[in-house]
Design a protein around this motif. Structure first.
Motif, short mmCIF file in Angstrom:
data_model
loop_
_atom_site.label_atom_id
_atom_site.label_comp_id
_atom_site.label_asym_id
_atom_site.label_seq_id
_atom_site.Cartn_x
_atom_site.Cartn_y
_atom_site.Cartn_z
N ALA A 179 0.83 -1.21 0.00
CA ALA A 179 0.00 0.00 0.00
C ALA A 179 0.86 1.26 0.00
N GLN A 180 2.17 1.08 -0.06
CA GLN A 180 3.13 2.18 -0.09
C GLN A 180 3.08 3.01 1.19
N GLU A 181 2.73 2.36 2.28
CA GLU A 181 2.69 3.03 3.58
C GLU A 181 4.02 2.89 4.31
N ASN A 182 4.74 1.82 4.02
CA ASN A 182 6.04 1.55 4.66
C ASN A 182 7.08 1.22 3.60
N LEU A 183 8.28 1.65 3.85
CA LEU A 183 9.41 1.27 3.02
C LEU A 183 10.10 0.12 3.74
N PRO A 184 10.27 -1.03 3.09
CA PRO A 184 10.85 -2.17 3.79
C PRO A 184 12.32 -1.95 4.11
N SER A 185 12.78 -2.56 5.19
CA SER A 185 14.21 -2.53 5.50
C SER A 185 14.93 -3.39 4.47
N LEU A 186 16.23 -3.28 4.44
CA LEU A 186 17.03 -4.08 3.52
C LEU A 186 16.86 -5.57 3.80
N VAL A 187 16.84 -5.94 5.07
CA VAL A 187 16.66 -7.34 5.45
C VAL A 187 15.30 -7.86 4.97
N THR A 188 14.27 -7.06 5.17
CA THR A 188 12.93 -7.45 4.73
C THR A 188 12.89 -7.60 3.22
N LEU A 189 13.47 -6.66 2.51
CA LEU A 189 13.48 -6.72 1.05
C LEU A 189 14.27 -7.92 0.55
N GLU A 190 15.35 -8.27 1.23
CA GLU A 190 16.12 -9.46 0.86
C GLU A 190 15.28 -10.71 1.03
N LYS A 191 14.48 -10.78 2.09
CA LYS A 191 13.59 -11.93 2.31
C LYS A 191 12.55 -12.02 1.20
N ILE A 192 11.99 -10.89 0.82
CA ILE A 192 11.00 -10.85 -0.26
C ILE A 192 11.64 -11.30 -1.56
N CYS A 193 12.82 -10.78 -1.85
CA CYS A 193 13.52 -11.16 -3.08
C CYS A 193 13.81 -12.65 -3.11
N ALA A 194 14.30 -13.19 -2.00
CA ALA A 194 14.60 -14.62 -1.93
C ALA A 194 13.34 -15.45 -2.20
N ALA A 195 12.22 -15.02 -1.61
CA ALA A 195 10.96 -15.73 -1.81
C ALA A 195 10.50 -15.67 -3.27
N LEU A 196 10.86 -14.58 -3.95
CA LEU A 196 10.47 -14.41 -5.35
C LEU A 196 11.52 -14.94 -6.32
N GLY A 197 12.63 -15.42 -5.79
CA GLY A 197 13.66 -16.02 -6.63
C GLY A 197 14.49 -15.02 -7.42
N VAL A 198 14.68 -13.83 -6.86
CA VAL A 198 15.52 -12.82 -7.50
C VAL A 198 16.51 -12.26 -6.49
N THR A 199 17.60 -11.72 -7.00
CA THR A 199 18.56 -11.03 -6.13
C THR A 199 18.12 -9.58 -5.97
N LEU A 200 18.70 -8.90 -5.01
CA LEU A 200 18.42 -7.47 -4.86
C LEU A 200 18.81 -6.72 -6.13
N SER A 201 19.92 -7.10 -6.72
CA SER A 201 20.36 -6.47 -7.96
C SER A 201 19.33 -6.63 -9.07
N GLN A 202 18.81 -7.85 -9.22
CA GLN A 202 17.79 -8.09 -10.24
C GLN A 202 16.52 -7.31 -9.93
N PHE A 203 16.19 -7.20 -8.65
CA PHE A 203 14.98 -6.49 -8.24
C PHE A 203 15.02 -5.04 -8.68
N PHE A 204 16.18 -4.41 -8.53
CA PHE A 204 16.29 -2.98 -8.86
C PHE A 204 16.79 -2.72 -10.28
N GLN A 205 17.07 -3.78 -11.01
CA GLN A 205 17.58 -3.60 -12.37
C GLN A 205 16.49 -3.03 -13.26
N GLU A 206 16.83 -1.95 -13.90
CA GLU A 206 15.90 -1.36 -14.86
C GLU A 206 15.85 -2.27 -16.07
#
Length: 110
Positions: free
Chosen positions: A46-73
């Motif tokens: 809902a764009q109410e919170n910005l996730p911490s780096l640790v949280t975003l890493e967990k989300i990325c791992a669950a989605l099968g992408v790296t942080l680099s891939q997540f932010f890659q344009e």
């Protein structure tokens, strides 16, 4: 490129939604896979919170992408059509399928 705080929140929420749709993962399933509560994910989406780096890493791992891939344009202008096709196929694979492909590729490289 510089982003404002609100643009980053929108980018993260949109990217998570897009990856969930591509992988046919519900928000409930993402919560299970990442270990992040549904309410926390809901606030991120809902764009109410910005996730911490640790949280975003967990989300990325669950989605099968790296942080680099997540932010890659989506800048793939220097890739051949075959390389673009490989990336499209890769992005549609689940984590187990990606691991299988990587094992096969490593075996070919030897």
């Amino acid at each position: 490129m510089r982003y404002s705080y609100l643009q980053v929140e929108k980018y993260i929420a949109d990217k998570i939604t897009s990856l969930c749709e591509k992988r046919d993962i519900s928000k409930y399933r993402l919560s299970q896979l990442s270990g992040i509560s549904q309410s926390s994910l809901g606030r991120i989406m809902a764009q109410e919170n910005l996730p911490s780096l640790v949280t975003l890493e967990k989300i990325c791992a669950a989605l099968g992408v790296t942080l680099s891939q997540f932010f890659q344009e989506g800048n793939s202008e220097n890739l051949t059509e075959e390389q673009k096709e490989i990336l499209r196929i890769w992005n549609d694979l689940n984590t187990n399928e990606q691991e299988t492909v990587m094992s096969m590729l490593r075996g070919l490289r030897k």
